[in-house]
Scaffold this motif. Structure first.
Motif, PDB file in Angstrom:
ATOM      1  N   HIS A 100     -31.588 -39.099  -1.791  1.00 55.27           N
ATOM      2  CA  HIS A 100     -32.863 -39.611  -1.257  1.00 55.27           C
ATOM      3  C   HIS A 100     -32.798 -41.122  -0.977  1.00 55.27           C
ATOM      4  O   HIS A 100     -31.732 -41.647  -0.741  1.00 55.27           O
ATOM      5  CB  HIS A 100     -34.023 -39.239  -2.191  1.00 55.27           C
ATOM      6  CG  HIS A 100     -33.972 -37.799  -2.604  1.00 55.27           C
ATOM      7  ND1 HIS A 100     -34.402 -36.773  -1.799  1.00 55.27           N
ATOM      8  CD2 HIS A 100     -33.462 -37.214  -3.731  1.00 55.27           C
ATOM      9  CE1 HIS A 100     -34.200 -35.614  -2.423  1.00 55.27           C
ATOM     10  NE2 HIS A 100     -33.627 -35.852  -3.592  1.00 55.27           N
ATOM     11  N   GLU A 114     -37.552 -40.200  -8.066  1.00 47.04           N
ATOM     12  CA  GLU A 114     -36.170 -39.740  -8.221  1.00 47.04           C
ATOM     13  C   GLU A 114     -35.191 -40.661  -7.492  1.00 47.04           C
ATOM     14  O   GLU A 114     -34.117 -40.968  -8.010  1.00 47.04           O
ATOM     15  CB  GLU A 114     -36.052 -38.308  -7.686  1.00 47.04           C
ATOM     16  CG  GLU A 114     -34.698 -37.692  -7.939  1.00 47.04           C
ATOM     17  CD  GLU A 114     -34.353 -36.591  -6.947  1.00 47.04           C
ATOM     18  OE1 GLU A 114     -35.269 -36.056  -6.302  1.00 47.04           O
ATOM     19  OE2 GLU A 114     -33.157 -36.287  -6.813  1.00 47.04           O
ATOM     20  N   HIS A 167     -28.558 -36.687  -8.395  1.00 48.83           N
ATOM     21  CA  HIS A 167     -29.984 -36.357  -8.281  1.00 48.83           C
ATOM     22  C   HIS A 167     -30.614 -36.157  -9.648  1.00 48.83           C
ATOM     23  O   HIS A 167     -29.915 -35.958 -10.645  1.00 48.83           O
ATOM     24  CB  HIS A 167     -30.161 -35.046  -7.494  1.00 48.83           C
ATOM     25  CG  HIS A 167     -29.859 -35.174  -6.036  1.00 48.83           C
ATOM     26  ND1 HIS A 167     -30.826 -35.131  -5.066  1.00 48.83           N
ATOM     27  CD2 HIS A 167     -28.675 -35.356  -5.392  1.00 48.83           C
ATOM     28  CE1 HIS A 167     -30.255 -35.278  -3.871  1.00 48.83           C
ATOM     29  NE2 HIS A 167     -28.947 -35.418  -4.043  1.00 48.83           N
ATOM     30  N   PHE A 168     -31.952 -36.195  -9.653  1.00 46.59           N
ATOM     31  CA  PHE A 168     -32.719 -35.718 -10.806  1.00 46.59           C
ATOM     32  C   PHE A 168     -33.614 -34.602 -10.298  1.00 46.59           C
ATOM     33  O   PHE A 168     -34.011 -34.587  -9.134  1.00 46.59           O
ATOM     34  CB  PHE A 168     -33.526 -36.856 -11.443  1.00 46.59           C
ATOM     35  CG  PHE A 168     -32.676 -37.746 -12.309  1.00 46.59           C
ATOM     36  CD1 PHE A 168     -32.632 -37.568 -13.685  1.00 46.59           C
ATOM     37  CD2 PHE A 168     -31.897 -38.746 -11.745  1.00 46.59           C
ATOM     38  CE1 PHE A 168     -31.828 -38.375 -14.482  1.00 46.59           C
ATOM     39  CE2 PHE A 168     -31.092 -39.554 -12.529  1.00 46.59           C
ATOM     40  CZ  PHE A 168     -31.057 -39.371 -13.904  1.00 46.59           C
TER      41      PHE A 168
END
Ligand SMILES: [Zn+2]
Length: 266
Positions: A100, A114, A167-168
């Protein structure tokens, strides 16, 4: 494996321990024909320390009758070699992809974006990998938007690389928690398993396992590629942990350990 095996890089980490200002030193009045050097010898203090303590850059400016502060010996400048470590440059390059960014914030829960967490962990991974001798390419190093195909395209510029997207996670059910790693290809599966094992071992989180995935960012990448979901920010317990620099450090170390395990195997 290394393209230049014997050519080790010697990194000397030096630290200058400056402890001015703690001394309860005496004052010396400059007598005829005295110099900074003779005064420093008289008090057994390094001349550089004596000058720094008196904020003097040119020792010739000393005048008769001038008051010179004498630092105590404990305030001497010490240059201590902390450690000398040999780092062998590694042949494999790592593409680190913080998920992202920019207009795409990723998952958003409890004031945590995130995209920001991904970048923080990714920068830590980058620093550790570089210290271990790996070449690292970051798909982004700041809060900017990048398309998935652009990320894959960056990875596809290189040979002998692996791609690690960070990522989370988030889920509708806030009780869901744990770490999981996605992959494509056989080598990707090995890399995912190695990273996942280290995450579980170091973070003591629920093991959601490794899964094959057709995520665009993995599918479009030619090299072995994985996507790590480090934890659920939709779960209040994991979100609180994920926010702390200590947990982010540990996550980064786990990812690096997994990459090193993979590198040793291939
Ligand atoms: Zn994500």
């Amino acid at each position: 494996m290394s393209t230049c095996g014997g050519k080790n890089l010697l990194i000397l980490l030096m630290t200058a321990l400056l402890s001015f200002g703690f001394a309860s030193g005496a004052t010396h009045v400059v007598a005829k024909s005295e110099t900074f050097y003779s005064i420093s010898r008289k008090y057994g203090v390094p001349v550089s320390n004596l000058m720094a303590y008196n904020k003097v850059s040119d020792p010739r400016t000393l005048k008769l009758g001038q008051k010179i502060k004498i630092p105590s010996k404990s305030s001497a400048v010490k240059v201590t070699p902390l450690r000398a470590r040999k780092v062998t440059p590694k042949a494999m390059r790592i593409i680190i992809d913080p998920g992202h960014g920019g207009k795409d914030r990723g998952a958003l829960w409890g004031g945590v974006a995130e995209a920001d967490l991904n970048l923080r962990v990714a920068r830590k991974v980058e620093a550790i990998l570089k210290a271990r001798g790996y070449g690292v390419t970051m798909t982004r190093r700041s809060d900017v938007f990048l398309s998935l195909s652009k990320r894959a395209e960056i990875a596809n510029r290189y040979r002998n690389v692996v791609f690690v997207s960070i990522h989370f996670n988030a889920a509708k059910y806030t009780s869901v928690r744990g770490a999981e790693t996605f992959y494509t290809g056989e080598k990707g599966r090995y890399l995912a398993s190695a990273i996942q094992r280290e995450l579980i071992r170091k973070l003591k989180v629920k093991n959601r396992g490794v899964r094959f995935s057709r995520f665009a960012v993995l599918r479009q990448t030619v090299c072995p590629a994985v996507l790590v979901e480090c934890g659920f920010i939709s779960n209040s317990y994991e979100r609180a942990r994920c926010k702390t620099p200590g947990y982010q450090d540990l996550t980064a170390k786990a990812i690096v350990s997994g990459i090193e395990r993979y590198d040793r195997a291939f």
